[in-house]
Design an enzyme around this catalytic site. Structure first.
Site, PDB file in Angstrom:
ATOM      1  N   GLY A  16      57.421  29.705  46.966  1.00 17.11           N
ATOM      2  CA  GLY A  16      58.331  28.704  46.325  1.00 17.11           C
ATOM      3  C   GLY A  16      58.506  28.979  45.029  1.00 17.11           C
ATOM      4  CB  CYS A  45      48.678  17.992  41.573  1.00 16.05           C
ATOM      5  SG  CYS A  45      49.751  17.975  40.137  1.00 16.05           S
ATOM      6  CG  ASN A  48      48.606  22.853  43.692  1.00 15.38           C
ATOM      7  OD1 ASN A  48      49.220  23.501  42.894  1.00 15.38           O
ATOM      8  ND2 ASN A  48      48.549  21.895  44.151  1.00 15.38           N
ATOM      9  CB  THR A  49      49.722  26.080  39.842  1.00 18.26           C
ATOM     10  OG1 THR A  49      49.218  24.701  39.646  1.00 18.26           O
ATOM     11  CG2 THR A  49      50.884  26.091  40.445  1.00 18.26           C
ATOM     12  N   GLY A  88      51.104  31.762  46.954  1.00 15.51           N
ATOM     13  CA  GLY A  88      50.494  31.664  45.887  1.00 15.51           C
ATOM     14  C   GLY A  88      50.918  33.318  45.306  1.00 15.51           C
ATOM     15  CG  LEU A 117      52.075  15.280  41.006  1.00 20.09           C
ATOM     16  CD1 LEU A 117      50.895  14.280  41.649  1.00 20.09           C
ATOM     17  CD2 LEU A 117      52.750  16.112  42.175  1.00 20.09           C
TER      18      LEU A 117
END
Lengths: 317, 266
Positions: free
Chosen positions: A267, A132, A194-195, A245, A75
């Protein structure tokens, strides 16, 4: 034949098409995407902004994995003051709805950020990053607990009437529980995923390929995980959910829409195919024409579902 | 000097030739629309037109020429892993996707004689730089041994005087590049500029020598990266003061040596 209508509604937002550029995949936002025309996007989500400036994690920050990559960026961002002054005007100038992503390390910080973003002009929505994996506090720690997710969302929505979206982590036992907590806390939309927390080891040097041991996995490798999470969440909560994703193709984007996504995040694909958003939108339009849909909204949630029967026949047990 | 805007491009492989046991010379035909790069800039190569291997490989530009028939770019690479192994298997006539030119190249100096120092494969961007030589340029080329680096091949392609040193004495002076550079700079009473590429340990020594003598020094650094265009923030280079990072792909790959926190490089 008229070309199909790509416009979608994601909660209160009306987007010209379902493709939303994910946070953290276009730098600090100072340049916007450099290689494809940003105005083709449905919306853009800013790099997550924190109260104070952050430099991010020590390198290496990226590692290649089978059909994907790990990142441990951490971040980095200029903080809310510089975001307001320098970054936001540039993002707005791209001519695409801007969703501002925020992350706090305490509920108070989330509250502060929400109040600051609420004052900005041309904000289509606020993405609350509770997912995150690359920071020690806040982030995924909050998004892994329904109680903390509820509290964070209440803190944010207490400060703003803007459309709030909760970006969720798949690194939890039951994402539906977290999604419900976020909606109860006042989120109008959800965003998954998110990942995924992952790791890669350099066997010659016997060390992690990342500077901070673990990172977040993205790329085509995680598409099935994102899809399953999206489907479960959209079905169970009825909330408007952005699914993302591992989207690298029109088929990948369509799978999310068919499974119930109101919009689709893209992304990592842009790192390796800078024109991926262009190809994906063309591919979606082609698909709609081929299948004689007048609008992309007709495919959203059109998944044929089989009756799940997970019980074992008695003799097999 | 603003960098040219990068573009994705489908090149044609014109040559992919082994010039040392694990070192290959790649020549690409680019068509006329590829923006001419500055020395020190790089490209990302997609070794296969597939999602696996996933990331593109950053490569220094070794040579670049534009003619009426289009542009031609050369890359010198060592096989170090899966991506470069696949690249080495690609054949003449095949398409190869790339993005470039990327990054900030070497900056014009202050008119002092330039000592270019290349350690092994780090010499590649300096060969491109030396294709536009300034009058007093000298290139120092250091490597472990001629058995693993194509010294003659590189030397023949450079138009400036080249001094070679090898650690095993297989060519030129026995020794390492920073020692040779130190001796040469001393002869010029350190009224020189230094431009260096090579392994981080070598660059750190060169940077220290230059800082002690207040000699301007540019270094070109490598970092693992994903996008090459400043978007992923992955290729962080630790810079001064502590805690700061710059992107190798955008603020670099060429940096002022004194900016770098050498002890914090991976």
């Amino acid at each position: 034949m008229k070309s199909p209508d790509l416009a979608v509604h994601w909660g209160p937002l009306r987007l010209s098409n379902p493709l939303v550029l994910s946070s953290g995949t276009h730098g600090m936002g100072e340049d916007g995407p450099r290689l494809f025309p940003p105005e083709i996007l449905g919306a853009i989500v800013s790099k997550t902004v924190t109260v104070d400036p952050r430099e991010g994690n020590p390198p290496p920050r990226v590692a290649e994995t089978p059909c994907g990559m790990l990142n441990s960026i951490g971040l980095p961002n200029p903080g809310i003051d510089a975001y307001e002054r320098d970054v936001h005007p540039r993002l707005v100038s791209l001519g695409v709805p801007v969703i501002v992503s925020i992350a706090g390390f305490t509920r108070d910080e989330y509250r502060t950020l929400a109040a600051r973003v609420d004052r900005l002009e041309s904000v289509a929505g606020i993405e609350v990053n509770v997912s995150c994996p690359n920071v020690e506090r806040g982030g995924m720690v909050a998004g892994a607990s329904p109680g903390e997710t509820l509290a964070v969302l209440e803190a944010v929505t207490g400060e703003t009437d803007r459309a709030v979206v909760a970006k969720l982590t798949p690194n939890v036992t039951d994402i539906v529980e977290i999604g419900q907590a976020a909606m109860e806390g006042g989120a109008r939309m959800l965003s998954v995923i998110n990942t995924l927390v992952g790791m890669s080891v350099d066997v010659d040097r016997r060390c992690s390929n990342l500077g901070v041991m673990t990172g977040g996995l993205s790329g085509p490798a995680i598409h099935p995980v994102g899809l399953a999470n999206l489907w479960k969440l959209a079905k169970a909560t009825g909330a408007p959910v952005l699914g993302g994703g591992g989207v690298v193709s029109a088929e990948g984007a369509l799978a999310y829409l068919i499974a119930g996504a109101s919009a689709v995040g893209i992304g990592t694909a842009t790192f390796v195919d800078p024109f991926a958003p262009v190809h994906i939108l063309e591919g979606i339009a082609d698909y709609l024409e081929r299948h004689e849909f007048a609008s992309v909204t007709e495919v959203i949630g059109s998944l044929a579902e089989t009756q799940a029967d997970l019980s074992f026949p008695e003799e097999a047990c | 000097m603003p960098s040219p805007h990068p573009i994705p491009c489908r090149a044609e492989i014109l040559r992919n030739e082994k010039v040392a046991p694990e070192v290959y010379w790649l020549e690409l035909g680019l068509g006329g629309h590829f923006p001419p790069p500055y020395p020190g800039q790089f490209v990302l190569l997609r070794v296969l037109n597939a999602w696996e291997p996933f990331l593109l490989r950053p490569m220094s530009i070794f040579a670049f020429e534009t003619s009426r028939r289009g542009s031609r770019m050369e890359v010198l690479y060592r096989v170090v892993g899966r991506g470069t192994r696949i690249l080495a298997s690609r054949c003449i006539g095949e398409p190869l996707d790339l993005i470039g030119p990327l990054g900030r190249g070497f900056q014009a100096g202050g008119g002092r004689p330039r000592i270019l120092i290349g350690g092994g494969m780090g010499v590649a961007p300096l060969v491109f730089l030396a294709s536009r030589p300034e009058p007093e340029d000298v290139l120092i080329l250091g490597c472990r041994s001629t058995s693993e680096f194509p010294v003659d091949f590189v030397r023949e392609r450079v138009r400036v005087p080249v001094r070679v040193c090898t650690e095993d004495g297989s060519c030129g002076v026995t020794g390492v590049a920073p020692e040779m550079a130190e001796a040469l700079a001393a002869q010029c009473e350190w009224k020189v500029e230094v431009i260096a590429g090579g392994p981080p340990a070598m660059l750190a020594v060169v940077a220290r020598l230059c800082e002690d003598r207040d000699v301007p020094c540019q270094v070109t650094l490598e970092a693992r990266m994903a996008c090459g265009t400043g978007s992923c923030l992955g290729c962080a280079i630790p810079t001064r003061p502590p805690g700061l990072y710059r992107r190798a792909c955008t603020e670099g790959p060429v940096f002022e040596a004194r900016e770098i926190r050498w002890e914090a490089l991976p």
